[in-house]
Design a protein around this motif. Structure first.
Motif: not given
Ligand code: TTP
Length: 259
Positions: A142-144, A86-88, A134-138, A198-205
């Protein structure tokens, strides 16, 4: 515009006829936006649902197929690249996803909507706005997406929205709302290979981003008009894929809201 025979026509330099409403379906990953879009499409003859181009993001042609001496045509799966690193790849992914949305939102309404005597509605799965808020801001939070990438993203996003102005505007938003746990269950059931990690914490954010944008009307949202767009919140935690009664109830909520 109206031609000699009294039919509405589409002039690409102009806005869609004002009576065609534009609505987006928003909600977490795997909440059921496509399923709900298909329901709307079959229940409402005057509604046209434009599907999200996920397969485009999974199949980006690289290299030149026209030049016989050039590199062979290969295919990149940008969705997979973004999840694996995701960082790249987040910035690149959001750039491409947003561009494909602009193209979709600028497409002329289909002829049957232009000719419709009723109350036609053009529906999008997500929008240029969820791309940003939603996505770009997230990914930025998250620092990605780095601060420089985020500054550039916001700069060109605002330019696009200002330049294309009312052709990208929405008259309503349908927010399919469900607990992140339910979305994770549906995501596992459908088994899209790229989403395995994909983990639950990603869907939570992502859930919190939807709540901030659509319910709390966050001040992060820079376009005044967007903050005033009416939002219909639907309870998507109930199983609606197979239950005709639930489907009918949800569809009539939508029809009442937009009538
Ligand atoms: P969604 O747009 O949530 O589509 P979906 O098929 O999961 O929706 P539903 O099941 O409700 O019909 O996302 C598709 C995939 O692309 C998902 O893995 C999340 C990812 N994605 C991003 O990472 N960034 C984006 O900006 C978008 C739009 C999607």
């Amino acid at each position: 515009a109206v031609n000699k025979s009294g039919k509405h026509t589409w002039d690409p330099a102009q806005d869609a006829p004002a009576r065609i409403k534009r609505v987006s379906i928003e909600g977490n990953i795997a909440v059921g936006k496509s399923t709900f879009g298909r329901l709307l499409q079959s229940a409402c003859p005057d509604w046209e649902v434009m599907t999200e181009p996920v397969s485009m993001w999974q199949n980006i042609g690289t290299g030149s197929s026209k030049d016989p001496h050039g590199p062979p045509q290969t295919v990149s799966n940008l969705l997979q690249m973004m999840y694996q690193d995701p960082q790249r790849w987040s910035y690149t992914f959001q750039t491409y996803a947003c561009m494909s949305r602009v193209k979709t939102q600028l497409q002329p309404p289909p002829a049957h909507l232009l000719a419709s005597e009723g109350s036609p509605v053009q529906v999008y799965e997500r929008s240029v706005y969820s791309d940003r808020y939603i996505f770009a801001l997230n990914m930025f939070e998250l620092g990605c997406i780095g601060p420089t990438e985020w500054a550039i993203y916001q700069d060109w996003h605002s330019l696009l929205v200002e330049e294309f102005g009312h052709r990208l505007e929405l008259e309503g938003i349908i927010y399919l709302r469900a607990p992140p746990e339910t979305c994770l269950q549906r995501l596992r059931q459908r088994g899209r290979a790229e989403e395995e990690g994909v983990k639950l914490d990603y869907l939570e954010t992502l859930h919190l981003q939807h709540e901030r944008w659509l319910l709390e009307k966050s001040t992060e949202v820079h376009f005044d008009k967007l903050r005033q767009v009416p939002v219909l919140q639907l309870d998507a935690s109930v199983e609606f894929q197979r239950d005709p009664l639930v489907q009918q109830r949800l569809i009539s909520e939508v029809k009442n809201f937009f009538s």
